[in-house]
Write a protein that holds these residues in place. Sequence first.
Motif, PDB file in Angstrom:
ATOM      1  N   GLU A 146       0.755  -1.165   0.104  1.00 35.21           N
ATOM      2  CA  GLU A 146      -0.154  -0.025   0.018  1.00 35.21           C
ATOM      3  C   GLU A 146       0.698   1.260   0.117  1.00 35.21           C
ATOM      4  OE1 GLU A 146      -2.796   2.579   2.933  1.00 35.21           O
ATOM      5  OE2 GLU A 146      -2.767   0.564   3.432  1.00 35.21           O
ATOM      6  N   ARG A 159       3.991   0.875  -2.588  1.00 36.32           N
ATOM      7  CA  ARG A 159       3.595   0.401  -3.870  1.00 36.32           C
ATOM      8  C   ARG A 159       4.762  -0.675  -4.710  1.00 36.32           C
ATOM      9  NH1 ARG A 159       1.746   5.097  -7.898  1.00 36.32           N
ATOM     10  NH2 ARG A 159       0.675   5.466  -6.011  1.00 36.32           N
ATOM     11  N   HIS A 177       9.437   8.324  -1.740  1.00 35.71           N
ATOM     12  CA  HIS A 177       8.085   7.785  -2.196  1.00 35.71           C
ATOM     13  C   HIS A 177       7.352   8.098  -0.760  1.00 35.71           C
ATOM     14  CE1 HIS A 177       4.830   5.415  -4.350  1.00 35.71           C
ATOM     15  NE2 HIS A 177       4.691   5.014  -2.908  1.00 35.71           N
ATOM     16  N   THR A 193       1.404   8.623  -0.459  1.00 35.10           N
ATOM     17  CA  THR A 193       1.228   8.416  -1.819  1.00 35.10           C
ATOM     18  C   THR A 193       0.287   7.250  -1.819  1.00 35.10           C
ATOM     19  OG1 THR A 193       3.421   9.355  -2.083  1.00 35.10           O
ATOM     20  CG2 THR A 193       2.430   8.130  -4.016  1.00 35.10           C
ATOM     21  N   ARG A 194      -0.838   7.658  -2.692  1.00 35.47           N
ATOM     22  CA  ARG A 194      -1.971   6.759  -2.929  1.00 35.47           C
ATOM     23  C   ARG A 194      -2.104   6.938  -4.447  1.00 35.47           C
ATOM     24  NH1 ARG A 194      -0.409   5.872   1.380  1.00 35.47           N
ATOM     25  NH2 ARG A 194      -1.267   4.889   3.163  1.00 35.47           N
ATOM     26  N   ARG A 195      -2.781   5.830  -5.123  1.00 38.69           N
ATOM     27  CA  ARG A 195      -2.975   5.803  -6.637  1.00 38.69           C
ATOM     28  C   ARG A 195      -4.638   5.849  -6.708  1.00 38.69           C
ATOM     29  NH1 ARG A 195      -0.742   1.085  -9.940  1.00 38.69           N
ATOM     30  NH2 ARG A 195       1.055   2.580 -10.092  1.00 38.69           N
ATOM     31  N   TYR A 196      -5.127   5.003  -5.717  1.00 36.60           N
ATOM     32  CA  TYR A 196      -6.602   4.724  -5.480  1.00 36.60           C
ATOM     33  C   TYR A 196      -7.213   5.130  -4.143  1.00 36.60           C
ATOM     34  CZ  TYR A 196      -5.218   1.862  -9.585  1.00 36.60           C
ATOM     35  OH  TYR A 196      -4.789   1.502 -10.887  1.00 36.60           O
ATOM     36  N   LYS A 211      -9.128   8.155  -3.254  1.00 36.30           N
ATOM     37  CA  LYS A 211      -9.181   9.019  -4.442  1.00 36.30           C
ATOM     38  C   LYS A 211     -10.097   8.752  -5.459  1.00 36.30           C
ATOM     39  CE  LYS A 211      -4.490  10.508  -4.272  1.00 36.30           C
ATOM     40  NZ  LYS A 211      -3.070  10.659  -4.964  1.00 36.30           N
TER      41      LYS A 211
END
Length: 323
Positions: free
Chosen positions: A212, A215, A310, A314-317, A320
Amino acid sequence: MQIQEIIAAVLERTHQAGGLKAVYFVGCGGSQAAIFPGKYLLDCESKTLSVKIYNSNEFVHCPPVKLDGQCLVICCSLKATAETVEAVKTANNAGAVTIAMTGSMETGMAQVGQYVVTYSNGDHQVYSQGNQAQALRIAFELLHQLEGYAHYEEAMESFDQIDEIIAEAKENMLPAAKKSAEEYQKDAMFYVLACGALQGTGYTMVSCHLIEMQRLHAAYVHSGEYFHGPFEITDANRPFMIQISEGSTRELDERALKFLHTYAKRIEVLDAKELGLSTIDASVVDYFNHSLFNNVYPIYNHALAVKREHPLTTRRYMWKVEY
């Protein structure tokens, strides 16, 4: 209400329904991992209770058929993860007794739980009051009041010791964490070994910290199961992180470490004994491994995040997109 009072009330209510027969621990992600020590303690020490741990959404969609007024459901979420709030409601609707473990009395969890246990969290967390510690307190109190647990006093004394043990371990491991980050900053795949009471921290390191937050690809391997398939991946290039527990399952970890020292070259070893956990009474030391490692791992995670540039946020999904 204090935990002692809550458990007394729980046992009185379940007694009126025929007696407490089952305890279900419910949560998602890091919260589920954090309450694992309570489940593990009851599994090992209870002579009368059926015990299981569930993902919150699985509990909502497929609750145990025997869920009723003789069951205690302990749900954990820092704020109010929607699936976990629904899990509390599912248990309530089935007539079970519920304890909501959460970060404060103002969360959505606190609004739906029949009883509420808050836990310390954040940058200034009191470790002996964190979620994993509170789950243990609930489990020890159940054993004490229901079955007259022989090592209750030793357990309560251990809570008084764990804050200092963790604080010293974090300070002592900081140089090792920075060295580890330097070594592994360009790796993309990690294997984490642990077993016994540390299965929850193995999961947390893999799913929460490495996958998570960083990543990166990672896999958790049970130290005992390592020799039943996973050890075939072992070579001189792959990074391994192994947690050596203090207590009854230490032999499993040491066996895995011996093999790693023979066939692997890149091994990060975190040893509970070296980190000071052996000062905890031997009768209960198994159950405090999680509190130690759960609070040492973030030191490694932060050091790696800095080295990789990093940020841990930091998140991608997550948070969001709709999911």
